[in-house]
Design a protein around this motif. Structure first.
Motif, PDB file in Angstrom:
ATOM      1  N   SER A   1       3.066  13.246 -37.191  1.00  0.00           N
ATOM      2  CA  SER A   1       3.023  12.170 -38.192  1.00  0.00           C
ATOM      3  C   SER A   1       3.291  10.805 -37.578  1.00  0.00           C
ATOM      4  O   SER A   1       4.328  10.192 -37.848  1.00  0.00           O
ATOM      5  N   PRO A   2       2.368  10.289 -36.756  1.00  0.00           N
ATOM      6  CA  PRO A   2       2.597   8.978 -36.129  1.00  0.00           C
ATOM      7  C   PRO A   2       2.228   7.827 -37.064  1.00  0.00           C
ATOM      8  O   PRO A   2       1.379   6.997 -36.755  1.00  0.00           O
ATOM      9  N   ASP A   3       2.863   7.751 -38.230  1.00  0.00           N
ATOM     10  CA  ASP A   3       2.588   6.718 -39.227  1.00  0.00           C
ATOM     11  C   ASP A   3       3.811   5.817 -39.323  1.00  0.00           C
ATOM     12  O   ASP A   3       4.874   6.231 -39.796  1.00  0.00           O
ATOM     13  N   ALA A   4       3.673   4.570 -38.906  1.00  0.00           N
ATOM     14  CA  ALA A   4       4.814   3.652 -38.855  1.00  0.00           C
ATOM     15  C   ALA A   4       5.349   3.309 -40.235  1.00  0.00           C
ATOM     16  O   ALA A   4       6.482   2.821 -40.351  1.00  0.00           O
ATOM     17  N   ASP A   5       4.586   3.551 -41.304  1.00  0.00           N
ATOM     18  CA  ASP A   5       5.048   3.232 -42.649  1.00  0.00           C
ATOM     19  C   ASP A   5       5.831   4.368 -43.292  1.00  0.00           C
ATOM     20  O   ASP A   5       6.357   4.217 -44.396  1.00  0.00           O
ATOM     21  N   LEU A   6       5.918   5.491 -42.627  1.00  0.00           N
ATOM     22  CA  LEU A   6       6.666   6.627 -43.144  1.00  0.00           C
ATOM     23  C   LEU A   6       8.026   6.724 -42.453  1.00  0.00           C
ATOM     24  O   LEU A   6       8.111   6.656 -41.225  1.00  0.00           O
ATOM     25  N   GLN A   7       9.075   6.875 -43.249  1.00  0.00           N
ATOM     26  CA  GLN A   7      10.430   7.056 -42.734  1.00  0.00           C
ATOM     27  C   GLN A   7      10.787   8.534 -42.783  1.00  0.00           C
ATOM     28  O   GLN A   7      10.716   9.154 -43.846  1.00  0.00           O
ATOM     29  N   VAL A   8      11.146   9.114 -41.633  1.00  0.00           N
ATOM     30  CA  VAL A   8      11.686  10.476 -41.654  1.00  0.00           C
ATOM     31  C   VAL A   8      13.063  10.384 -42.294  1.00  0.00           C
ATOM     32  O   VAL A   8      14.022   9.925 -41.687  1.00  0.00           O
ATOM     33  N   THR A   9      13.154  10.817 -43.543  1.00  0.00           N
ATOM     34  CA  THR A   9      14.366  10.651 -44.326  1.00  0.00           C
ATOM     35  C   THR A   9      15.268  11.871 -44.244  1.00  0.00           C
ATOM     36  O   THR A   9      16.493  11.750 -44.312  1.00  0.00           O
ATOM     37  N   ARG A  10      14.671  13.043 -44.123  1.00  0.00           N
ATOM     38  CA  ARG A  10      15.475  14.265 -43.941  1.00  0.00           C
ATOM     39  C   ARG A  10      14.855  15.112 -42.836  1.00  0.00           C
ATOM     40  O   ARG A  10      13.639  15.311 -42.811  1.00  0.00           O
TER      41      ARG A  10
ATOM     42  N   ALA B   1      10.834  18.570 -42.244  1.00  0.00           N
ATOM     43  CA  ALA B   1      11.068  17.136 -42.363  1.00  0.00           C
ATOM     44  C   ALA B   1      10.454  16.622 -43.651  1.00  0.00           C
ATOM     45  O   ALA B   1       9.375  17.073 -44.070  1.00  0.00           O
ATOM     46  N   LEU B   2      11.150  15.687 -44.266  1.00  0.00           N
ATOM     47  CA  LEU B   2      10.651  14.976 -45.434  1.00  0.00           C
ATOM     48  C   LEU B   2      10.475  13.513 -45.038  1.00  0.00           C
ATOM     49  O   LEU B   2      11.438  12.868 -44.600  1.00  0.00           O
ATOM     50  N   LEU B   3       9.263  13.007 -45.167  1.00  0.00           N
ATOM     51  CA  LEU B   3       8.955  11.630 -44.809  1.00  0.00           C
ATOM     52  C   LEU B   3       8.599  10.868 -46.079  1.00  0.00           C
ATOM     53  O   LEU B   3       7.775  11.329 -46.878  1.00  0.00           O
ATOM     54  N   LEU B   4       9.230   9.698 -46.272  1.00  0.00           N
ATOM     55  CA  LEU B   4       9.007   8.867 -47.444  1.00  0.00           C
ATOM     56  C   LEU B   4       8.399   7.531 -47.032  1.00  0.00           C
ATOM     57  O   LEU B   4       8.797   6.960 -46.009  1.00  0.00           O
ATOM     58  N   ARG B   5       7.446   7.056 -47.832  1.00  0.00           N
ATOM     59  CA  ARG B   5       6.787   5.795 -47.503  1.00  0.00           C
ATOM     60  C   ARG B   5       7.715   4.622 -47.811  1.00  0.00           C
ATOM     61  O   ARG B   5       8.289   4.523 -48.900  1.00  0.00           O
ATOM     62  N   ARG B   6       7.864   3.716 -46.856  1.00  0.00           N
ATOM     63  CA  ARG B   6       8.714   2.550 -47.040  1.00  0.00           C
ATOM     64  C   ARG B   6       8.096   1.602 -48.074  1.00  0.00           C
ATOM     65  O   ARG B   6       6.866   1.474 -48.158  1.00  0.00           O
ATOM     66  N   SER B   7       8.965   0.938 -48.823  1.00  0.00           N
ATOM     67  CA  SER B   7       8.508  -0.009 -49.836  1.00  0.00           C
ATOM     68  C   SER B   7       9.611  -1.039 -50.069  1.00  0.00           C
ATOM     69  O   SER B   7      10.596  -1.086 -49.315  1.00  0.00           O
ATOM     70  N   GLU B   8       9.486  -1.837 -51.136  1.00  0.00           N
ATOM     71  CA  GLU B   8      10.475  -2.863 -51.421  1.00  0.00           C
ATOM     72  C   GLU B   8      11.781  -2.234 -51.900  1.00  0.00           C
ATOM     73  O   GLU B   8      11.780  -1.322 -52.728  1.00  0.00           O
TER      74      GLU B   8
ATOM     75  N   ALA C   1      18.349   6.678 -43.804  1.00  0.00           N
ATOM     76  CA  ALA C   1      17.762   5.630 -44.629  1.00  0.00           C
ATOM     77  C   ALA C   1      16.860   4.737 -43.788  1.00  0.00           C
ATOM     78  O   ALA C   1      15.889   4.168 -44.290  1.00  0.00           O
ATOM     79  N   ARG C   2      17.201   4.619 -42.500  1.00  0.00           N
ATOM     80  CA  ARG C   2      16.373   3.881 -41.545  1.00  0.00           C
ATOM     81  C   ARG C   2      16.622   4.432 -40.158  1.00  0.00           C
ATOM     82  O   ARG C   2      17.602   5.140 -39.910  1.00  0.00           O
ATOM     83  N   ASP C   3      15.734   4.103 -39.241  1.00  0.00           N
ATOM     84  CA  ASP C   3      15.901   4.531 -37.856  1.00  0.00           C
ATOM     85  C   ASP C   3      17.007   3.733 -37.177  1.00  0.00           C
ATOM     86  O   ASP C   3      17.243   2.567 -37.518  1.00  0.00           O
ATOM     87  N   PRO C   4      17.689   4.340 -36.201  1.00  0.00           N
ATOM     88  CA  PRO C   4      18.706   3.589 -35.462  1.00  0.00           C
ATOM     89  C   PRO C   4      18.085   2.492 -34.608  1.00  0.00           C
ATOM     90  O   PRO C   4      16.956   2.617 -34.127  1.00  0.00           O
ATOM     91  N   ARG C   5      18.868   1.432 -34.404  1.00  0.00           N
ATOM     92  CA  ARG C   5      18.457   0.332 -33.537  1.00  0.00           C
ATOM     93  C   ARG C   5      19.353   0.348 -32.308  1.00  0.00           C
ATOM     94  O   ARG C   5      20.568   0.389 -32.416  1.00  0.00           O
TER      95      ARG C   5
END
Length: 257
Positions: A44-53, A99-106, A201-205
């Motif tokens: 799943s190389p989609d930058a708009d999807l967050q691996v949430t679980r 894995a559960l991936l959720l699309r990022r939004s506002e 909730a977000r990837d580590p920096r």
């Protein structure tokens, strides 16, 4: 220290830096989570999807042999993707995950309750880093024998030779540390975890990941340990590890003082 794995066709060959502290013939649980995350990212190389679980079930000891990581999309919707992962030794599944991936939004303006911000020294201010021959560095913020554990963690080697260490894989590698951090008592660690679930909730920096135990629950030989995850900018997620008692591990493991 060499990378933890080298690609050989469709297999990943582990090196000594991926070896478990429990057995020289077994892969470290630290790296099992990394394999599942690595498989999800390849699927799943989609930058708009967050691996949430990310959940990892350690159904068997994972041997120090070439391993294949197989993925299958269970659901691919507009805002949600679900991926199953299987880690295979030959024809035998030795670990599995999802894995559960959720699309990022506002983000909504309202802020639900959350614990107070984590106020600890930065990793460079902490002396006495540990980790030994393992692939990651541990900088403990105090002793966690029977107390609330707090640490900074950093992976010291590439996960797969020739590939950058991604934020998701970095977080997944550290998730397994929820077990020794949250499930250690006054005599040290007597639980070995059978799974780990990582929520982000977000990837580590950055390269450092902080972890703070938020508690242990135990009854009838079953333990559950939980921990928050941080980077330098704040809280990023949490980990949960389910574990079984095994007193033998106290002869091989001592938490850093």
């Amino acid at each position: 220290m060499e990378p933890s794995f080298t690609a050989d066709g469709d297999a990943l060959v582990p090196s000594a830096s991926a070896r478990s502290p429990w057995s020289d013939e077994m892969l470290n649980g630290h790296h099992v989570g990394g394999l599942v995350a690595w498989g999800v990212e390849r699927d799943s190389p989609d930058a708009d999807l967050q691996v949430t679980r990310l959940t990892v079930d350690m159904v068997r000891p994972v041997p120090m042999r070439p391993l294949r990581v197989l993925t299958r999309r269970v659901r691919d919707g507009r805002r949600l993707r679900s991926v199953d992962v299987s880690v295979v030794d030959g024809d035998v599944e030795v670990a599995r995950g999802s894995a559960l991936l959720l699309r990022r939004s506002e983000q909504p303006d309202d802020e639900p309750w959350a614990p107070r911000p984590w106020e600890v020294p930065p990793p460079e201010a902490i002396e006495g880093s540990t980790g030994g021959a393992m692939s990651f560095e541990i900088r403990p913020i105090g002793d966690w024998n029977g107390a609330q554990g707090r640490v900074w963690l950093r992976e010291r080697v590439p996960f797969v030779a020739g590939e950058p260490l991604t934020p998701l894989v970095r977080a997944a590698l550290m998730a397994d540390f929820a077990n020794p951090l949250a499930n250690s008592g006054g005599r040290g660690l007597e639980f070995i975890n059978a799974d780990v679930t990582l929520y982000l909730a977000r990837d580590p920096r950055g390269e450092w990941i902080g972890m703070e135990s938020t508690g242990h629950l135990g009854a009838d030989g079953v333990g559950v340990g939980t921990a928050w995850l941080y980077d330098r900018d704040g809280r990023i997620g949490s980990c949960i590890a389910a574990a079984l008692p095994d007193p033998r591990i106290r002869h091989r493991y001592r938490p850093p003082a």
